[in-house]
Design a protein around this motif. Structure first.
Motif, PDB file in Angstrom:
ATOM      1  N   ARG A  19       0.835  -1.215   0.000  1.00  0.00           N
ATOM      2  CA  ARG A  19       0.000   0.000   0.000  1.00  0.00           C
ATOM      3  C   ARG A  19       0.867   1.262   0.000  1.00  0.00           C
ATOM      4  N   PHE A  20       1.891   1.279   0.851  1.00  0.00           N
ATOM      5  CA  PHE A  20       2.760   2.453   0.945  1.00  0.00           C
ATOM      6  C   PHE A  20       3.505   2.683  -0.368  1.00  0.00           C
TER       7      PHE A  20
ATOM      8  N   ARG B 193       2.717   1.695  -3.383  1.00  0.00           N
ATOM      9  CA  ARG B 193       1.788   2.140  -4.432  1.00  0.00           C
ATOM     10  C   ARG B 193       1.407   3.615  -4.261  1.00  0.00           C
ATOM     11  N   LYS B 194       1.232   4.041  -3.025  1.00  0.00           N
ATOM     12  CA  LYS B 194       0.774   5.407  -2.762  1.00  0.00           C
ATOM     13  C   LYS B 194       1.903   6.434  -2.848  1.00  0.00           C
ATOM     14  N   HIS B 195       3.068   6.109  -2.284  1.00  0.00           N
ATOM     15  CA  HIS B 195       4.151   7.088  -2.160  1.00  0.00           C
ATOM     16  C   HIS B 195       5.382   6.758  -3.007  1.00  0.00           C
TER      17      HIS B 195
END
Length: 139
Positions: A31-32, A34-36
């Motif tokens: 998740r991290f 993909r987001k950042h």
């Protein structure tokens, strides 16, 4: 593709590689990233000097520290993305991995060396008679 984009792609791919190789699916990591982005994740992870990442600990437990973010950061092609201190921290963590925690590649012919004769064929579920000498000690 820029070096940062290559690093980000490798970090995304690392999720699948680690999951398939070890059964450890690091969902927070994915998740991290993909987001950042992978670079932001690596820099954040390496910034925690007193608290080694749980994912790194898990990879040590399963004998695959070579699949860690730290090992990826230390690849020659990506070193230019990181500061001296970040590279030093990644190396410090890798250096703390005990020798027994590194998976050693073994050729299939070396497995069970000396235990199985070449002319013997084993089938799953088959029965083999083994005779063992046993000394019975009484205390």
């Amino acid at each position: 593709m820029s070096i940062e984009e290559q690093f980000n792609q490798e970090m995304l791919d690392l999720y699948q590689v680690v999951g398939k190789a070890t059964g450890y699916w690091a969902n927070y990591y994915l998740r991290f990233v993909r987001k950042h982005g992978g670079l932001a994740y690596a820099k954040k992870a390496l910034g925690k000097k007193d608290d080694t990442q749980d994912g790194f600990k898990k990879l040590i437990e399963v004998g695959r520290p070579d699949l860690s973010v730290e090992a990826t950061v230390l690849k020659g092609e990506y070193r230019s993305l990181f500061t001296y201190d970040e590279i030093k921290e990644a190396q410090r963590r890798i250096d703390t991995v005990p020798n027994y925690a590194w998976r050693k590649p073994i050729k299939p012919s070396m497995n069970f060396s000396g235990e199985i004769e070449n002319d013997e064929l084993f089938t799953e579920g088959s029965i083999k008679k083994v005779t063992v000498n046993l000394l019975n000690f009484r205390t």
